[in-house]
Design a protein around this motif. Sequence first.
Motif, PDB file in Angstrom:
ATOM      1  N   ARG A 162       8.600   7.122  -9.531  1.00  0.00           N
ATOM      2  CA  ARG A 162       8.579   7.658  -8.169  1.00  0.00           C
ATOM      3  C   ARG A 162       7.154   7.620  -7.596  1.00  0.00           C
ATOM      4  NH1 ARG A 162      11.197  13.399  -8.114  1.00  0.00           N
ATOM      5  NH2 ARG A 162      12.773  12.172  -9.173  1.00  0.00           N
ATOM      6  N   THR A 163       6.189   8.012  -8.417  1.00  0.00           N
ATOM      7  CA  THR A 163       4.797   8.035  -7.946  1.00  0.00           C
ATOM      8  C   THR A 163       4.208   6.630  -7.933  1.00  0.00           C
ATOM      9  OG1 THR A 163       4.583  10.237  -8.871  1.00  0.00           O
ATOM     10  CG2 THR A 163       2.540   9.098  -8.318  1.00  0.00           C
ATOM     11  N   GLN A 164       4.547   5.835  -8.951  1.00  0.00           N
ATOM     12  CA  GLN A 164       3.991   4.487  -9.036  1.00  0.00           C
ATOM     13  C   GLN A 164       4.459   3.603  -7.868  1.00  0.00           C
ATOM     14  OE1 GLN A 164       1.666   3.514 -11.325  1.00  0.00           O
ATOM     15  NE2 GLN A 164       1.658   5.632 -12.056  1.00  0.00           N
ATOM     16  N   THR A 165       5.611   3.923  -7.305  1.00  0.00           N
ATOM     17  CA  THR A 165       6.127   3.091  -6.203  1.00  0.00           C
ATOM     18  C   THR A 165       6.047   3.805  -4.854  1.00  0.00           C
ATOM     19  OG1 THR A 165       8.344   3.910  -6.654  1.00  0.00           O
ATOM     20  CG2 THR A 165       7.758   1.819  -7.664  1.00  0.00           C
ATOM     21  N   LEU A 166       5.418   4.959  -4.839  1.00  0.00           N
ATOM     22  CA  LEU A 166       5.324   5.728  -3.590  1.00  0.00           C
ATOM     23  C   LEU A 166       4.454   4.969  -2.580  1.00  0.00           C
ATOM     24  CD1 LEU A 166       6.180   8.437  -2.313  1.00  0.00           C
ATOM     25  CD2 LEU A 166       4.048   9.433  -3.135  1.00  0.00           C
ATOM     26  N   THR A 167       4.764   5.130  -1.293  1.00  0.00           N
ATOM     27  CA  THR A 167       4.019   4.418  -0.247  1.00  0.00           C
ATOM     28  C   THR A 167       3.525   5.407   0.807  1.00  0.00           C
ATOM     29  OG1 THR A 167       6.160   4.069   0.750  1.00  0.00           O
ATOM     30  CG2 THR A 167       5.201   2.186  -0.391  1.00  0.00           C
ATOM     31  N   LEU A 168       2.502   4.993   1.533  1.00  0.00           N
ATOM     32  CA  LEU A 168       1.995   5.798   2.640  1.00  0.00           C
ATOM     33  C   LEU A 168       3.085   5.995   3.680  1.00  0.00           C
ATOM     34  CD1 LEU A 168      -1.573   4.350   3.314  1.00  0.00           C
ATOM     35  CD2 LEU A 168      -0.960   6.455   2.121  1.00  0.00           C
ATOM     36  N   GLU A 169       3.077   7.144   4.318  1.00  0.00           N
ATOM     37  CA  GLU A 169       4.006   7.517   5.390  1.00  0.00           C
ATOM     38  C   GLU A 169       5.423   7.802   4.909  1.00  0.00           C
ATOM     39  OE1 GLU A 169       3.093   8.523   8.423  1.00  0.00           O
ATOM     40  OE2 GLU A 169       1.067   8.138   7.760  1.00  0.00           O
ATOM     41  N   SER A 170       5.624   7.804   3.570  1.00  0.00           N
ATOM     42  CA  SER A 170       6.912   8.286   3.058  1.00  0.00           C
ATOM     43  C   SER A 170       6.957   9.788   3.282  1.00  0.00           C
ATOM     44  CB  SER A 170       7.013   8.024   1.555  1.00  0.00           C
ATOM     45  OG  SER A 170       7.031   6.642   1.314  1.00  0.00           O
ATOM     46  N   THR A 171       8.165  10.349   3.320  1.00  0.00           N
ATOM     47  CA  THR A 171       8.275  11.805   3.423  1.00  0.00           C
ATOM     48  C   THR A 171       8.564  12.384   2.043  1.00  0.00           C
ATOM     49  OG1 THR A 171      10.423  11.238   4.327  1.00  0.00           O
ATOM     50  CG2 THR A 171       8.882  12.339   5.809  1.00  0.00           C
ATOM     51  N   VAL A 172       7.948  13.515   1.771  1.00  0.00           N
ATOM     52  CA  VAL A 172       8.088  14.139   0.453  1.00  0.00           C
ATOM     53  C   VAL A 172       8.289  15.651   0.602  1.00  0.00           C
ATOM     54  CG1 VAL A 172       6.730  12.454  -0.871  1.00  0.00           C
ATOM     55  CG2 VAL A 172       5.555  14.314   0.304  1.00  0.00           C
ATOM     56  N   ALA A 204       8.876   4.962   2.684  1.00  0.00           N
ATOM     57  CA  ALA A 204       8.425   4.011   3.714  1.00  0.00           C
ATOM     58  C   ALA A 204       8.239   2.636   3.081  1.00  0.00           C
ATOM     59  CB  ALA A 204       7.123   4.496   4.328  1.00  0.00           C
ATOM     60  N   PRO A 205       8.316   1.565   3.875  1.00  0.00           N
ATOM     61  CA  PRO A 205       8.177   0.225   3.292  1.00  0.00           C
ATOM     62  C   PRO A 205       6.792  -0.014   2.681  1.00  0.00           C
ATOM     63  CG  PRO A 205       8.827   0.117   5.614  1.00  0.00           C
ATOM     64  CD  PRO A 205       8.501   1.533   5.316  1.00  0.00           C
ATOM     65  N   GLY A 206       6.768  -0.890   1.672  1.00  0.00           N
ATOM     66  CA  GLY A 206       5.486  -1.334   1.101  1.00  0.00           C
ATOM     67  C   GLY A 206       5.298  -2.804   1.450  1.00  0.00           C
ATOM     68  N   GLY A 207       4.406  -3.482   0.737  1.00  0.00           N
ATOM     69  CA  GLY A 207       4.190  -4.929   0.919  1.00  0.00           C
ATOM     70  C   GLY A 207       3.846  -5.289   2.353  1.00  0.00           C
ATOM     71  N   GLN A 208       4.459  -6.380   2.811  1.00  0.00           N
ATOM     72  CA  GLN A 208       4.205  -6.916   4.166  1.00  0.00           C
ATOM     73  C   GLN A 208       4.342  -5.864   5.269  1.00  0.00           C
ATOM     74  OE1 GLN A 208       4.039 -10.104   6.044  1.00  0.00           O
ATOM     75  NE2 GLN A 208       2.711 -10.486   4.287  1.00  0.00           N
ATOM     76  N   ASP A 209       5.397  -5.026   5.129  1.00  0.00           N
ATOM     77  CA  ASP A 209       5.717  -4.052   6.179  1.00  0.00           C
ATOM     78  C   ASP A 209       5.009  -2.719   5.980  1.00  0.00           C
ATOM     79  OD1 ASP A 209       7.236  -5.613   7.750  1.00  0.00           O
ATOM     80  OD2 ASP A 209       9.147  -5.064   6.814  1.00  0.00           O
ATOM     81  N   ALA A 210       4.104  -2.667   5.006  1.00  0.00           N
ATOM     82  CA  ALA A 210       3.424  -1.384   4.726  1.00  0.00           C
ATOM     83  C   ALA A 210       2.727  -0.879   5.985  1.00  0.00           C
ATOM     84  CB  ALA A 210       2.417  -1.574   3.605  1.00  0.00           C
ATOM     85  N   PHE A 211       2.675   0.427   6.106  1.00  0.00           N
ATOM     86  CA  PHE A 211       2.076   1.075   7.287  1.00  0.00           C
ATOM     87  C   PHE A 211       0.694   0.502   7.612  1.00  0.00           C
ATOM     88  CE2 PHE A 211      -0.332   4.532   9.290  1.00  0.00           C
ATOM     89  CZ  PHE A 211       0.505   4.844  10.346  1.00  0.00           C
ATOM     90  N   THR A 212      -0.122   0.328   6.576  1.00  0.00           N
ATOM     91  CA  THR A 212      -1.496  -0.135   6.813  1.00  0.00           C
ATOM     92  C   THR A 212      -1.540  -1.579   7.330  1.00  0.00           C
ATOM     93  OG1 THR A 212      -1.522  -0.448   4.453  1.00  0.00           O
ATOM     94  CG2 THR A 212      -2.845   1.371   5.298  1.00  0.00           C
ATOM     95  N   ASN A 213      -0.467  -2.345   7.084  1.00  0.00           N
ATOM     96  CA  ASN A 213      -0.424  -3.695   7.664  1.00  0.00           C
ATOM     97  C   ASN A 213      -0.013  -3.658   9.121  1.00  0.00           C
ATOM     98  OD1 ASN A 213      -1.232  -5.072   5.449  1.00  0.00           O
ATOM     99  ND2 ASN A 213       0.840  -5.433   4.674  1.00  0.00           N
ATOM    100  N   LYS A 214       0.736  -2.636   9.494  1.00  0.00           N
ATOM    101  CA  LYS A 214       1.223  -2.516  10.877  1.00  0.00           C
ATOM    102  C   LYS A 214       0.124  -2.032  11.806  1.00  0.00           C
ATOM    103  CE  LYS A 214       5.808  -3.086  10.766  1.00  0.00           C
ATOM    104  NZ  LYS A 214       6.720  -3.504  11.802  1.00  0.00           N
TER     105      LYS A 214
END
Length: 544
Positions: A162-172, A204-214
Motif C-alpha cells: 500500500r505504501t510502496q505504491t502510494l501516489t501523490l494526491e491519493s486520499t487516505v 491517484a494515478p502514477g506514471g504518465q498521469d501522475a499529478f506532478t506530470n500534470k
Amino acid sequence: MRVKGLGVVYVSEEGEDSAGHGSAEKPFKNAAYAVYVAPDAKVMQKKDGQYEEISASGLKKAKKGAEGLAKKAEKARQQATAQAEKEAAKLAAAEAIQIEKPDLAAATKRIFEIDSESDERIVVKGWVQQLRVQKGLAFMVVRDGTGYLQVVLSGDLANCARTQTLTLESTVAVYGKIHSLPEGKHAPGNRELVADYYDVIGLAPGGQDAFTNKVQEGADPSLLMDQRHLTLRGETLSSVMKVRQAVLDGFRAVFKDLHLTEVTPPCMVQTQVEGGSTLFKFEYYGEDAYLTQSSQLYLETLLPSLGDVFCIQESFRAERSHTRRHLSEYTHLESELAFLSFDEFLTHIETVIVRAVEYVLEDPIAGPLVQKLNPGFEKPKLPFLRMTYEEALKWLNDHEITNEEGKPFEFGDDIAEAEERKMTDAINQPILLNKFPLTLKSFYMKKTPEDARVTESVDVLMPGVGEIVGGSMRIDDTDELLEGFKREGISPEPYYWYIDQRRYGTCPHGGYGLGVERLLAWLCNRYTVRDCSLYPRYTGRCKP
Ligand code: 4AD
C-alpha cells in the motif's frame, strides 16, 4: 530496434539516429547507427550534397561502432531486466506483508482541531501532498483544507505494498497518535502523526498521469490554466483563496458594524453602467440583455428602502485588454451610501479598506498566510494620500512621464495603466486620486461645486497593482442626470427606474466598486489578478 532485410539505408550529417529515419528524405546521422539498425543493408552516405555508397574503410569503422552500440544496448536491456526483477521482488515482498486493521477506537479530527498535547488516538482524512518512502520509514504530508499534517509510517506499514505504491494526491485515512517533533526536525505545526494504520480511500494515478506530470512547475501558463482544477491544490493558490475568504469576511464584518445591508442584485440586466464597449450581450427571451458590469444602479435604488447597502457580486467586462489586472468576470464589492459629503465619502472608503485589512491580518489562518505570501506586509496608514487628477498630471509632468502620445499630460488626458502604475509605485503608498474630468467619466457622476469641468470621483490606487476602487458621488438631480445620458448618447428610457430614485425623494449619495481580485493581488503580492480568481475568465479563456 534492429531491422533485418532492409535494402538500403541513408546517412547524412543533418540526419537523426532515431526510429522513423534511415530513408533518403529522413536519413540517419551516423553510419555506425545505420549498420547497427540494419546490419545487412547497403549504406549510402551523403557527401557534397550527393548520396554515394560508403567506402570500404568507412564501412569497417561503422561495423566496429555498431558492435559497440550493440553491446551498449544489451547492457541497458540487462540492467532494465534486473531493475524490473528487483522491483517485482520488492513488490512481492511488500505484498506479502499483511496489515491488519487494529480494532481500536479513534476520534475523527480535521487538522485544525487536532490537539497537539492530547494522547488520544485519532483518525485524519485528507490528500497526500508530499510523500517520501524509504526502507522501513515513510513520511507523508496530508492536507485536508484546514491545514497540513506530517504523518510517519514505520516498519511493516512503511514497507507494505500500500505504501510502496502510494501516489501523490491519493486520499487516505490515517490512524495514530500525535507526537511532538524530534529535536532539529521541521514539519507543519511542529508535530507529526505517528500512524499505526492507514487506509487508501482513492488511489491517484502514477506514471504518465501522475499529478506532478500534470502540473509541472514552470510549464506553459496556458497548459497550467487547463489544469486549474489541479493547480488549485497547490499551497500558493489555495493560500490566496483562504485569504480571499477572510477578505470577504472582513468587509462583511466592517459593513455590519457600519449598518450596511447586504443585497444580491441581478446579473442579467438591460442597462449599461460603464460604457457600451465592454458589455457582454446575450439574447433574453427575444430581447437584448447584458451581463452586469456593475450593480451600482440597483444599489442606488435601494437606499430609500434599506439605507446604506453593499453587495459582493460577479461583474462582467468584455475587456479587449490582455493586462495583468483585467478579467472578463470578476468579484465586485460595491457599496452605496446616502446623505454624505464627498469628503465623508473618501474617509469612508479608506477606513473600510484599512479595517477589512486589519481583520484579515488578525485572522489566525489568513494573517500568517498574508505574511507568507507577502513577507513584511503592514496595513496602510490612515489617512491615505489625497491627490486630485490635476495634481497627478503635474506630478507626471514633473517626473517626465508622458501621455500615450509621448507628450506632456494636459487636462482631459486619460492617465493610462502604465503611467498610473509608475506614479503609484514611485509614491509607494495608497492614493485617493480624485476629481477626474467629466469627459473621462460615466454619465452618473456629480460635478464638483467649485469646478463644473471635474467630478466628485475617486480611484483608489495601490502600489504594485494600481486602481483597486472606482467610485463617485452621484448626480441627485433628475434634469442633470438626463443631461448626463444625453452627453454620453444613452437613451434614458430603459433607466426609468434609476431616474425615479431622484424623483421620489432624492438625496446626496455616493458609492464605489472594489475589484476583489485586485485587492488580493495587492495584499498577497501576486503578479496578476488571475492568481486571485478560482477559475479566471479573460480574453479567450472560459474553461475549465
Ligand atoms: O471603475 P469601475 O469600472 O467602476 C464601476 O464599475 C462603478 N460602477 C462601481 C461603483 O461605483 N459601484 O470598476 C470598479 C472596480 C475597479 O476599480 C477595479 O478594481 C475593478 O472594479 N475592475 C476590474 N477588476 C478586474 N477586471 C476588470 N476587467 C475590472 N474592471 C473593473
